[in-house]
Scaffold this active site. Structure first.
Site, PDB file in Angstrom:
ATOM      1  N   SER A 145      -6.880  -6.186  -8.161  1.00  8.12           N
ATOM      2  CA  SER A 145      -7.766  -5.953  -7.012  1.00  8.12           C
ATOM      3  C   SER A 145      -9.192  -5.949  -7.547  1.00  8.12           C
ATOM      4  O   SER A 145      -9.411  -5.578  -8.717  1.00  8.12           O
ATOM      5  CB  SER A 145      -7.456  -4.583  -6.400  1.00  8.12           C
ATOM      6  OG  SER A 145      -8.509  -4.179  -5.538  1.00  8.12           O
ATOM      7  N   TYR A 160      -5.982   4.095  -8.021  1.00  7.28           N
ATOM      8  CA  TYR A 160      -5.680   2.700  -7.685  1.00  7.28           C
ATOM      9  C   TYR A 160      -6.467   1.769  -8.610  1.00  7.28           C
ATOM     10  O   TYR A 160      -5.904   0.842  -9.199  1.00  7.28           O
ATOM     11  CB  TYR A 160      -6.042   2.453  -6.227  1.00  7.28           C
ATOM     12  CG  TYR A 160      -5.732   1.067  -5.703  1.00  7.28           C
ATOM     13  CD1 TYR A 160      -4.424   0.671  -5.438  1.00  7.28           C
ATOM     14  CD2 TYR A 160      -6.750   0.154  -5.442  1.00  7.28           C
ATOM     15  CE1 TYR A 160      -4.139  -0.590  -4.938  1.00  7.28           C
ATOM     16  CE2 TYR A 160      -6.485  -1.108  -4.934  1.00  7.28           C
ATOM     17  CZ  TYR A 160      -5.178  -1.479  -4.682  1.00  7.28           C
ATOM     18  OH  TYR A 160      -4.900  -2.737  -4.177  1.00  7.28           O
TER      19      TYR A 160
HETATM   20  N1  LIG Z   1      -4.707  -5.561   1.402  1.00  7.98           N
HETATM   21  C1  LIG Z   1      -5.743  -5.473   0.597  1.00  7.98           C
HETATM   22  O1  LIG Z   1      -6.878  -5.226   1.015  1.00  7.98           O
HETATM   23  C2  LIG Z   1      -5.554  -5.663  -0.898  1.00  7.98           C
HETATM   24  C3  LIG Z   1      -6.685  -5.813  -1.700  1.00  7.98           C
HETATM   25  C4  LIG Z   1      -6.523  -5.966  -3.078  1.00  7.98           C
HETATM   26  C5  LIG Z   1      -5.257  -5.984  -3.623  1.00  7.98           C
HETATM   27  N2  LIG Z   1      -4.180  -5.856  -2.819  1.00  7.98           N
HETATM   28  C6  LIG Z   1      -2.864  -5.835  -3.449  1.00  7.98           C
HETATM   29  O2  LIG Z   1      -2.067  -6.874  -2.904  1.00  7.98           O
HETATM   30  C7  LIG Z   1      -0.696  -6.481  -2.933  1.00  7.98           C
HETATM   31  C8  LIG Z   1      -0.096  -6.629  -1.539  1.00  7.98           C
HETATM   32  O3  LIG Z   1      -0.839  -5.798  -0.670  1.00  7.98           O
HETATM   33  P1  LIG Z   1      -0.582  -5.706   0.891  1.00  7.98           P
HETATM   34  O4  LIG Z   1      -1.910  -5.520   1.502  1.00  7.98           O
HETATM   35  O5  LIG Z   1       0.316  -6.787   1.338  1.00  7.98           O
HETATM   36  O6  LIG Z   1       0.160  -4.298   0.939  1.00  7.98           O
HETATM   37  P2  LIG Z   1       1.287  -3.751   1.915  1.00  7.98           P
HETATM   38  O7  LIG Z   1       1.213  -2.254   1.871  1.00  7.98           O
HETATM   39  O8  LIG Z   1       1.223  -4.425   3.230  1.00  7.98           O
HETATM   40  O9  LIG Z   1       2.608  -4.217   1.151  1.00  7.98           O
HETATM   41  C9  LIG Z   1       2.964  -3.657  -0.076  1.00  7.98           C
HETATM   42  C10 LIG Z   1       4.466  -3.679  -0.169  1.00  7.98           C
HETATM   43  O10 LIG Z   1       4.869  -3.121  -1.441  1.00  7.98           O
HETATM   44  C11 LIG Z   1       6.048  -2.390  -1.211  1.00  7.98           C
HETATM   45  N3  LIG Z   1       6.271  -1.401  -2.256  1.00  7.98           N
HETATM   46  C12 LIG Z   1       5.542  -0.274  -2.497  1.00  7.98           C
HETATM   47  N4  LIG Z   1       6.093   0.431  -3.496  1.00  7.98           N
HETATM   48  C13 LIG Z   1       7.198  -0.265  -3.910  1.00  7.98           C
HETATM   49  C14 LIG Z   1       8.187  -0.042  -4.903  1.00  7.98           C
HETATM   50  N5  LIG Z   1       8.170   1.056  -5.670  1.00  7.98           N
HETATM   51  N6  LIG Z   1       9.168  -0.951  -5.048  1.00  7.98           N
HETATM   52  C15 LIG Z   1       9.210  -2.058  -4.258  1.00  7.98           C
HETATM   53  N7  LIG Z   1       8.297  -2.319  -3.289  1.00  7.98           N
HETATM   54  C16 LIG Z   1       7.308  -1.427  -3.122  1.00  7.98           C
HETATM   55  C17 LIG Z   1       5.827  -1.726   0.150  1.00  7.98           C
HETATM   56  O11 LIG Z   1       7.048  -1.290   0.730  1.00  7.98           O
HETATM   57  C18 LIG Z   1       5.156  -2.842   0.931  1.00  7.98           C
HETATM   58  O12 LIG Z   1       6.079  -3.645   1.624  1.00  7.98           O
HETATM   59  C19 LIG Z   1      -0.682  -5.042  -3.458  1.00  7.98           C
HETATM   60  O13 LIG Z   1      -0.399  -5.061  -4.833  1.00  7.98           O
HETATM   61  C20 LIG Z   1      -2.090  -4.569  -3.208  1.00  7.98           C
HETATM   62  O14 LIG Z   1      -2.462  -3.530  -4.094  1.00  7.98           O
HETATM   63  C21 LIG Z   1      -4.273  -5.695  -1.474  1.00  7.98           C
END
Ligand SMILES: NC(=O)c1ccc[n+]([C@@H]2O[C@H](COP(=O)([O-])OP(=O)(O)OC[C@H]3O[C@@H](n4cnc5c(N)ncnc54)[C@H](O)[C@@H]3O)[C@@H](O)[C@H]2O)c1
Length: 254
Positions: A145, A160
């Site tokens: 991120s 985070y």
């Molecule tokens: N959305 C944003 O703004 C953003 C920005 C930067 C990075 N990211 C990263 O992108 C990735 C996807 O983000 P997103 O926005 O789709 O998030 P989201 O919360 O919509 O999806 C994350 C998924 O990870 C799953 N998860 C959490 N803990 C878990 C575990 N222990 N085992 C298996 N699955 C698990 C959750 O159930 C969920 O379905 C993440 O790594 C997030 O940190 C997101």
């Protein structure tokens, strides 16, 4: 020697459980691009939803698992070995946010952030890479991120940021150690993406406020991330290794 990309190949994608998350959009795109898919998330209902949706389009195996558990991760790959073509792709998208300010942060919150974001990615890489090494070719995409670079903002703070910084080091180590086995590892650094990771706090008003600080004038969409995954998982990306890709509309230019 470059090993040809197998026509029948599996990508393992984590983080597919959230209906509006990035994982599902990535899975849909990879299905269209001819990958067989192993879909992993800790939410069993979410896994079956997307596995059912894609089942007519490609070979799909939905595998509910907690990626922080070495036993569960091993079981995922045992099932994949039995059911799908060789693992050539791994997309580590499962992640968890942590909005707690540093002075209120508990050790448990810190540890959970690292367990999911860093250790979970490592466990998936270890199992995937053993299989990719046997094939002689592999593509790993991790998800950090921009928070790893700027320390975080309103919704996700120090725990985070620190755990996502660990993902940068993990990716670079993997790129060095696995490159000689034919496996590349690269990392995405998204800016704000319109999903539910912040527990619905990304309101329209909040999005408009964020967009004002982003040169392209909008927050990201899961498709923006899926496009990069598609490239990095592809045959033509074989010379891209250990690279970090900011996908943030220019929010953090340095
Ligand atoms: N959305 C944003 O703004 C953003 C920005 C930067 C990075 N990211 C990263 O992108 C990735 C996807 O983000 P997103 O926005 O789709 O998030 P989201 O919360 O919509 O999806 C994350 C998924 O990870 C799953 N998860 C959490 N803990 C878990 C575990 N222990 N085992 C298996 N699955 C698990 C959750 O159930 C969920 O379905 C993440 O790594 C997030 O940190 C997101």
């Amino acid at each position: 020697m470059t090993v040809p990309f197998p026509a029948a190949r599996t990508a393992v994608v984590t983080g597919v459980g959230a209906p509006r998350g990035i994982g599902r959009v990535v899975a849909r795109r990879l299905a269209r691009e001819g990958w067989s898919l192993a879909l992993v998330d800790v939410r069993p209902d979410g896994v079956s939803e997307i596995a059912d949706e894609l089942s007519g389009t490609t070979d799909v195996l939905g595998v509910p698992a907690d990626i922080t558990s070495p036993v569960e991760v091993r079981a995922v790959f045992d099932r994949v070995d039995d059911a799908l073509p060789p693992v050539v792709g791994l997309v580590n998208l499962a992640g968890t946010a942590c909005p707690t300010p540093l002075l209120e942060l508990t050790v448990q919150e810190w540890n959970t952030s690292f367990a999911v974001n860093a250790t979970g990615s490592l466990l998936m890489i270890q199992e995937a890479a053993r299989r990719m090494a046997a094939v002689g070719v592999g593509r790993i995409v991790n998800t950090s991120s921009i928070t790893a670079l700027d320390g975080g903002g309103t919704f996700s703070k120090t725990a985070y940021a620190a755990s996502k910084a660990a993902v940068l080091g993990l990716t670079k180590g993997a790129a060095r150690e696995l490159g000689p086995l034919g496996i590349t590892a690269n990392v995405l650094l998204p800016g704000p993406v319109d999903t539910d990771i912040m527990g619905g706090q990304l309101t329209e008003e909040r999005k408009a406020g964020m967009a004002a600080g982003i040169p392209v004038g909008r927050v990201g969409q899961p498709d923006d991330i899926a496009a990069a995954v598609s490239f990095l998982l592809g045959e033509e990306a074989g010379y891209v290794n250990g690279a970090s890709f900011q996908i943030d509309g220019g929010k953090l230019i340095h």
